[in-house]
Design an enzyme around this catalytic site. Structure first.
Site, PDB file in Angstrom:
ATOM      1  CE  LYS A 195      -5.088  -0.770  -8.219  1.00 35.01           C
ATOM      2  NZ  LYS A 195      -5.319  -1.966  -7.363  1.00 35.01           N
ATOM      3  CE1 TYR A 202      -7.450   0.970  -3.373  1.00 31.54           C
ATOM      4  CE2 TYR A 202      -5.360   2.117  -3.645  1.00 31.54           C
ATOM      5  CZ  TYR A 202      -6.348   1.290  -4.145  1.00 31.54           C
ATOM      6  OH  TYR A 202      -6.244   0.789  -5.419  1.00 31.54           O
ATOM      7  CG  PHE A 212      -4.095  -5.377   1.809  1.00 36.17           C
ATOM      8  CD1 PHE A 212      -4.513  -4.203   1.176  1.00 36.17           C
ATOM      9  CD2 PHE A 212      -5.062  -6.286   2.206  1.00 36.17           C
ATOM     10  CE1 PHE A 212      -5.860  -3.938   0.942  1.00 36.17           C
ATOM     11  CE2 PHE A 212      -6.419  -6.028   1.989  1.00 36.17           C
ATOM     12  CZ  PHE A 212      -6.821  -4.845   1.356  1.00 36.17           C
ATOM     13  NE  ARG A 222     -15.579  -3.506  -8.780  1.00 32.53           N
ATOM     14  CZ  ARG A 222     -14.738  -3.531  -7.747  1.00 32.53           C
ATOM     15  NH1 ARG A 222     -13.815  -2.587  -7.606  1.00 32.53           N
ATOM     16  NH2 ARG A 222     -14.797  -4.496  -6.859  1.00 32.53           N
ATOM     17  CB  THR A 228      -9.788  -8.223  -5.968  1.00 34.15           C
ATOM     18  OG1 THR A 228     -11.014  -7.483  -5.883  1.00 34.15           O
ATOM     19  CG2 THR A 228      -8.687  -7.459  -5.258  1.00 34.15           C
ATOM     20  NE  ARG A 253      -7.948  -5.556 -10.668  1.00 34.34           N
ATOM     21  CZ  ARG A 253      -8.785  -5.143  -9.719  1.00 34.34           C
ATOM     22  NH1 ARG A 253      -9.853  -5.874  -9.407  1.00 34.34           N
ATOM     23  NH2 ARG A 253      -8.566  -4.001  -9.096  1.00 34.34           N
ATOM     24  CG  ASN A 294      -5.168  -5.424  -8.491  1.00 34.64           C
ATOM     25  OD1 ASN A 294      -4.680  -4.297  -8.506  1.00 34.64           O
ATOM     26  ND2 ASN A 294      -6.156  -5.756  -7.691  1.00 34.64           N
ATOM     27  CG  HIS A 331      -9.441   1.876  -8.192  1.00 37.43           C
ATOM     28  ND1 HIS A 331      -9.902   1.251  -7.057  1.00 37.43           N
ATOM     29  CD2 HIS A 331     -10.267   2.952  -8.395  1.00 37.43           C
ATOM     30  CE1 HIS A 331     -10.953   1.925  -6.584  1.00 37.43           C
ATOM     31  NE2 HIS A 331     -11.189   2.960  -7.378  1.00 37.43           N
ATOM     32  CD  GLU A 333     -13.171   5.263  -5.805  1.00 39.63           C
ATOM     33  OE1 GLU A 333     -12.982   4.405  -4.918  1.00 39.63           O
ATOM     34  OE2 GLU A 333     -13.271   4.972  -7.020  1.00 39.63           O
TER      35      GLU A 333
HETATM   36  P1  IDP Z   1     -10.757  -3.960  -5.822  1.00 37.04           P
HETATM   37  O1  IDP Z   1      -9.577  -3.147  -6.318  1.00 37.04           O
HETATM   38  O2  IDP Z   1     -11.060  -5.109  -6.752  1.00 37.04           O
HETATM   39  O3  IDP Z   1     -11.957  -3.105  -5.511  1.00 37.04           O
HETATM   40  P2  IDP Z   1     -10.357  -4.197  -2.943  1.00 37.04           P
HETATM   41  O4  IDP Z   1     -10.732  -5.383  -2.119  1.00 37.04           O
HETATM   42  O5  IDP Z   1     -11.165  -2.948  -2.784  1.00 37.04           O
HETATM   43  O6  IDP Z   1     -10.302  -4.663  -4.468  1.00 37.04           O
HETATM   44  O7  IDP Z   1      -8.842  -3.882  -2.608  1.00 37.04           O
HETATM   45  C1  IDP Z   1      -8.247  -2.693  -3.073  1.00 37.04           C
HETATM   46  C2  IDP Z   1      -6.865  -3.004  -3.587  1.00 37.04           C
HETATM   47  O8  IDP Z   1      -6.039  -3.406  -2.501  1.00 37.04           O
HETATM   48  C3  IDP Z   1      -6.785  -4.155  -4.589  1.00 37.04           C
HETATM   49  O9  IDP Z   1      -7.075  -3.769  -5.910  1.00 37.04           O
HETATM   50  C4  IDP Z   1      -5.332  -4.578  -4.430  1.00 37.04           C
HETATM   51  O10 IDP Z   1      -4.476  -3.683  -5.148  1.00 37.04           O
HETATM   52  C5  IDP Z   1      -5.107  -4.366  -2.950  1.00 37.04           C
HETATM   53  N1  IDP Z   1      -5.322  -5.601  -2.188  1.00 37.04           N
HETATM   54  C6  IDP Z   1      -6.499  -6.155  -1.839  1.00 37.04           C
HETATM   55  N2  IDP Z   1      -6.317  -7.291  -1.142  1.00 37.04           N
HETATM   56  C7  IDP Z   1      -4.979  -7.445  -1.057  1.00 37.04           C
HETATM   57  C8  IDP Z   1      -4.145  -8.438  -0.459  1.00 37.04           C
HETATM   58  O11 IDP Z   1      -4.598  -9.423   0.141  1.00 37.04           O
HETATM   59  N3  IDP Z   1      -2.782  -8.267  -0.586  1.00 37.04           N
HETATM   60  C9  IDP Z   1      -2.241  -7.202  -1.245  1.00 37.04           C
HETATM   61  N4  IDP Z   1      -2.995  -6.237  -1.825  1.00 37.04           N
HETATM   62  C10 IDP Z   1      -4.346  -6.365  -1.721  1.00 37.04           C
HETATM   63 MG    MG Z   2     -12.346  -1.768  -3.985  1.00 32.48          MG
END
Ligand code: IDP
Ligand code: MG
Length: 150
Positions: free
Chosen positions: A9, A49, A57, A85, A91, A102, A112, A115, A126
């Site tokens: 990212k 997304y 968010f 993963r 996350t 992370r 974070n 992805h 994807e």
């Molecule tokens: P992942 O990337 O570990 O699969 P997901 O729940 O799919 O996590 O969320 C996608 C992305 O959205 C996260 O990697 C993060 O960048 C962002 N994200 C998820 N939850 C939040 C939040 O509560 N606040 C801000 N960004 C969030």
């Molecule tokens: Mg995800």
């Protein structure tokens, strides 16, 4: 062989961590099959997304992902979707284990770093979204016999 989609990212790129992040996948023994350095359009970010469209968010996430260049990659290897993963970590970087990407480099969920596809089917979708077939390189690293049994 299984493939997954990995995205460094904008925070990972801006912080100069792209090389170290790529190294984690290389040294694990996975094979790079596609890579491009690019800016992300709002359209691509929203498609990527899409499952989070209704989340609070979402707008901030799209703004962040389109805020600077990213490194989009496809990696290949046995069990790579779930293994990647694990390498990436939880996350929320504060909950991510030390030793994960992370866990080692991040402090907040909105920054974070990386992805990784969450399932084999998601990976297929994807990869198709981010790459044309001819941008992917199928090759056999000479190291293969030292990484896999016959
Ligand atoms: P992942 O990337 O570990 O699969 P997901 O729940 O799919 O996590 O969320 C996608 C992305 O959205 C996260 O990697 C993060 O960048 C962002 N994200 C998820 N939850 C939040 C939040 O509560 N606040 C801000 N960004 C969030
Ligand atoms: Mg995800």
């Amino acid at each position: 062989m299984e493939r997954t989609f990995i995205l460094i990212k904008p925070d990972g790129v801006q912080r100069g961590l792209a090389g170290q992040i790529i190294s984690r996948f290389e040294t694990k023994g996975f094979t790079l099959v596609g890579m491009k350095f690019m800016n992300v359009t709002k359209e691509l970010a929203e498609k990527h997304y899409d499952v989070h469209r209704e989340k609070s968010f979402f707008a901030g996430l799209i703004q962040f992902i389109t805020s600077g260049p990213v490194v989009a990659m496809v990696w290949e290897g046995e069990g790579i979707v779930s293994s990647a993963r694990k390498l990436i970590g939880a996350t929320n970087p504060l909950s991510a284990e030390p030793g994960t990407i992370r866990g080692d480099y991040g402090v907040t969920v909105g920054r974070n770093l990386i992805h990784g596809s969450d399932a084999i089917e998601t990976a297929r979708t994807e990869i198709g979204l981010w790459f044309e077939e001819e941008e992917l390189v199928s090759w056999q690293p000479t190291l293969t016999t030292w990484l896999y049994e016959d």
